[in-house]
Design a protein around this motif. Structure first.
Motif, PDB file in Angstrom:
ATOM      1  N   VAL A  26     -15.126  39.801 -18.030  1.00  0.00           N
ATOM      2  CA  VAL A  26     -14.021  39.984 -18.986  1.00  0.00           C
ATOM      3  C   VAL A  26     -13.760  41.478 -19.260  1.00  0.00           C
ATOM      4  N   HIS A  27     -14.834  42.269 -19.322  1.00  0.00           N
ATOM      5  CA  HIS A  27     -14.683  43.679 -19.703  1.00  0.00           C
ATOM      6  C   HIS A  27     -14.777  44.625 -18.506  1.00  0.00           C
ATOM      7  N   GLN A  28     -14.520  44.053 -17.318  1.00  0.00           N
ATOM      8  CA  GLN A  28     -14.705  44.816 -16.080  1.00  0.00           C
ATOM      9  C   GLN A  28     -13.925  46.143 -16.073  1.00  0.00           C
ATOM     10  N   GLU A  40     -19.134  30.853 -29.838  1.00  0.00           N
ATOM     11  CA  GLU A  40     -19.818  30.570 -28.565  1.00  0.00           C
ATOM     12  C   GLU A  40     -19.851  31.795 -27.643  1.00  0.00           C
ATOM     13  N   ASN A  41     -19.109  32.819 -28.013  1.00  0.00           N
ATOM     14  CA  ASN A  41     -19.091  34.033 -27.192  1.00  0.00           C
ATOM     15  C   ASN A  41     -20.107  35.079 -27.678  1.00  0.00           C
ATOM     16  N   LEU A  42     -20.689  34.828 -28.873  1.00  0.00           N
ATOM     17  CA  LEU A  42     -21.447  35.897 -29.538  1.00  0.00           C
ATOM     18  C   LEU A  42     -22.606  36.465 -28.724  1.00  0.00           C
ATOM     19  N   VAL A  66     -23.127  36.810 -20.007  1.00  0.00           N
ATOM     20  CA  VAL A  66     -22.519  36.702 -18.671  1.00  0.00           C
ATOM     21  C   VAL A  66     -21.057  37.135 -18.657  1.00  0.00           C
ATOM     22  N   HIS A  67     -20.346  36.855 -19.758  1.00  0.00           N
ATOM     23  CA  HIS A  67     -18.898  37.099 -19.720  1.00  0.00           C
ATOM     24  C   HIS A  67     -18.553  38.586 -19.587  1.00  0.00           C
ATOM     25  N   ALA A  68     -19.446  39.449 -20.130  1.00  0.00           N
ATOM     26  CA  ALA A  68     -19.082  40.863 -20.286  1.00  0.00           C
ATOM     27  C   ALA A  68     -18.704  41.527 -18.956  1.00  0.00           C
ATOM     28  N   ASP A  79      -9.686  41.964 -24.487  1.00  0.00           N
ATOM     29  CA  ASP A  79     -10.182  41.258 -23.285  1.00  0.00           C
ATOM     30  C   ASP A  79     -10.759  39.901 -23.681  1.00  0.00           C
ATOM     31  N   ASP A  80     -11.625  39.921 -24.720  1.00  0.00           N
ATOM     32  CA  ASP A  80     -12.229  38.668 -25.196  1.00  0.00           C
ATOM     33  C   ASP A  80     -11.148  37.705 -25.666  1.00  0.00           C
ATOM     34  N   LEU A  81     -10.205  38.280 -26.400  1.00  0.00           N
ATOM     35  CA  LEU A  81      -9.120  37.470 -26.967  1.00  0.00           C
ATOM     36  C   LEU A  81      -8.360  36.731 -25.867  1.00  0.00           C
TER      37      LEU A  81
HETATM   38 FE   LIG Z   1     -16.840  40.344 -24.988  1.00  0.00          FE
END
Ligand SMILES: [Fe+2]
Ligand code: FES
Length: 436
Positions: free
Chosen positions: A218-220, A207-209, A213-215, A375-377
């Motif tokens: 999460v990866h700020q 579902e993250n693929l 929006v998350h990037a 970060d994703d983890l």
């Molecule tokens: Fe990511």
């Protein structure tokens, strides 16, 4: 133990724009998924380059069952249940290797690489009416369905069902594209691989693929650091390293993400396009483009290079990154535990430097010790931990619901359509299971 929950009950926990949290936390649902999804879908097993010569083998699991993919003397590839016909021990314990025969560690039964039982120590002790050495049940049986699409080997644990071509549908295009990208028309899986066990349900990874929006959240930290580095480099007119560019790419604006094409296909598959910037006069790429033109002709080479696939999902167990030539294979281990293995692909005949970029990308973005993947983890882990809460029973997939495009029409990286599409396939498998 008999499951109390039926596949029909499970399907009822999914609504078009939200799903019940039990889908991520209930071991009974996990068992239903193994039986009705992973058992019946075409699962990616491996790439043909991993078993190049007769006797080369590669082990993995399908729906929790150990299997071994092995090249035969006639060059065909078979997938066998990795189970001894005697008392059931796994026969091949190594991840990969080369064998003349497969020998079981326990009591020394020997099998050919096609699974035939060849030798039984103390065979005279088996001279009873009910034991026939030639009966396939005492060998290593073949899984019922194996198919090869352009070197990508898939297998299914049920004999009946749609063909691999039908199952893949339009998601064949990015697979074929990978082969088109090679100046020799073939790919090789190279080197070792990353193996990470995620403390989360398998669906959270998928579902993250294409979740754009998350990037930016999460990866700020890594985006911030890479921007700072790039600004300093520009001030001194120095080259911004490739590894910094790929980290910086996570900081795209909402409007840029809205311009990316995310497409949802039948059977839960999806892809994302439009991420890459034009390469310009990068000398390595220019050399590579010339090689491609020598194979395909200048016009077709330009068409191939312009396709711009970023990543894709072959639901339920494979994600490929055509942009950086990466295979990610997903193995659900338990309702809250998922193994992801990452392999790198090499375009046969392409400049070696291009392959170095693949490795740099893998190390910078997807290694367990990179500055991106952990970060994703952390986010996946938090979702899994949060979903045990009784605070709410529902997981929202509402973003851009009501505007979903159908096949051949793109949504954007801001839409959760691809997730809703995964659940359409999920409920399809469950409903099919309730008919059987
Ligand atoms: Fe990511
Ligand atoms: S379990 Fe394999 S030889 Fe006995």
């Amino acid at each position: 133990m008999q499951s109390v929950l039926s596949p029909r009950d499970a399907a009822n926990l999914v609504e078009p724009e939200r799903v019940h949290r039990r889908l991520y936390t209930d071991p009974e649902i996990f068992n239903l998924e193994m039986r009705h999804i992973f058992h019946k879908a075409w699962n990616f097993v491996g790439h043909e380059s991993q078993v190049r010569e007769p006797g080369d083998f590669f082990t993995t699991t399908i729906a929790g069952q150990p299997v071994v993919m092995v090249r035969q003397p006639d060059q065909s590839i078979q997938v066998l249940y990795n189970r001894c016909g005697h008392r059931g021990a796994i026969v091949v314990a190594e991840k990969s290797g080369k064998a003349r025969n497969f020998n079981c560690l326990y009591h020394g039964w020997v099998f050919g690489t096609d699974g035939t039982l060849l030798f039984v120590p103390l065979e005279e002790g088996y001279e009873c009416s009910s034991f026939d050495k030639c009966d396939p049940q005492y060998g290593m049986r073949k899984v019922p369905a194996v198919a090869n699409h352009q070197g990508f080997i898939f297998a299914r644990l049920t004999a009946d069902g749609m063909s691999l071509d039908e199952f893949l549908g339009d998601i064949r295009q990015p697979l074929d594209h990978l082969v088109d990208l090679s100046p020799e028309g073939s790919l090789t899986v190279t080197g070792g691989h990353f193996r990470t066990v995620y403390p989360c349900n398998w669906k959270i990874y998928l579902e993250n693929l294409h979740d754009g929006v998350h990037a930016r959240f999460v990866h700020q930290s890594s985006v911030y650091a890479s921007r700072k580095f790039a600004t300093e480099a520009e001030k001194t007119n120095s080259l911004v390293p490739f590894s910094v560019e790929i980290v910086k790419a996570n900081g795209q604006s909402y409007s840029a993400l809205d311009n990316l094409d995310v497409r949802a296909f039948p059977n839960g598959h999806s892809d994302m396009r439009g991420f890459r910037k034009p390469i310009g006069d990068d000398p390595v790429f220019v050399r590579y483009a010339e090689q491609l033109a020598a194979r395909h002709g200048a016009e077709q080479a330009q068409e191939i290079l312009g396709r711009n696939w970023h990543n894709m999902c072959v639901y339920p167990n494979l994600s490929i990154h055509p942009g950086f030539l990466q295979l990610r294979v997903l193995t659900p281990l338990a309702v809250d535990q998922t193994m992801v293995e990452i392999w790198n692909l090499k375009l046969d005949g392409a400049p070696e430097e291009l392959h170095h970029r693949t490795i740099t990308y893998a190390n910078t973005v997807h290694s367990p010790s990179s500055i991106i993947k952990p970060d994703d983890l952390e986010a996946y882990k938090r979702v899994q931990r949060g979903l045990v809460s009784e605070g709410s029973d529902w997981v929202s997939n509402h973003r851009r619901y009501g505007t979903d495009n159908q096949e051949d029409q793109a949504d954007s990286a801001l839409s959760e359509h691809f997730i809703r599409n995964q659940y359409k396939a999920w409920t399809g498998y469950m409903r099919q299971g309730s008919e059987g």
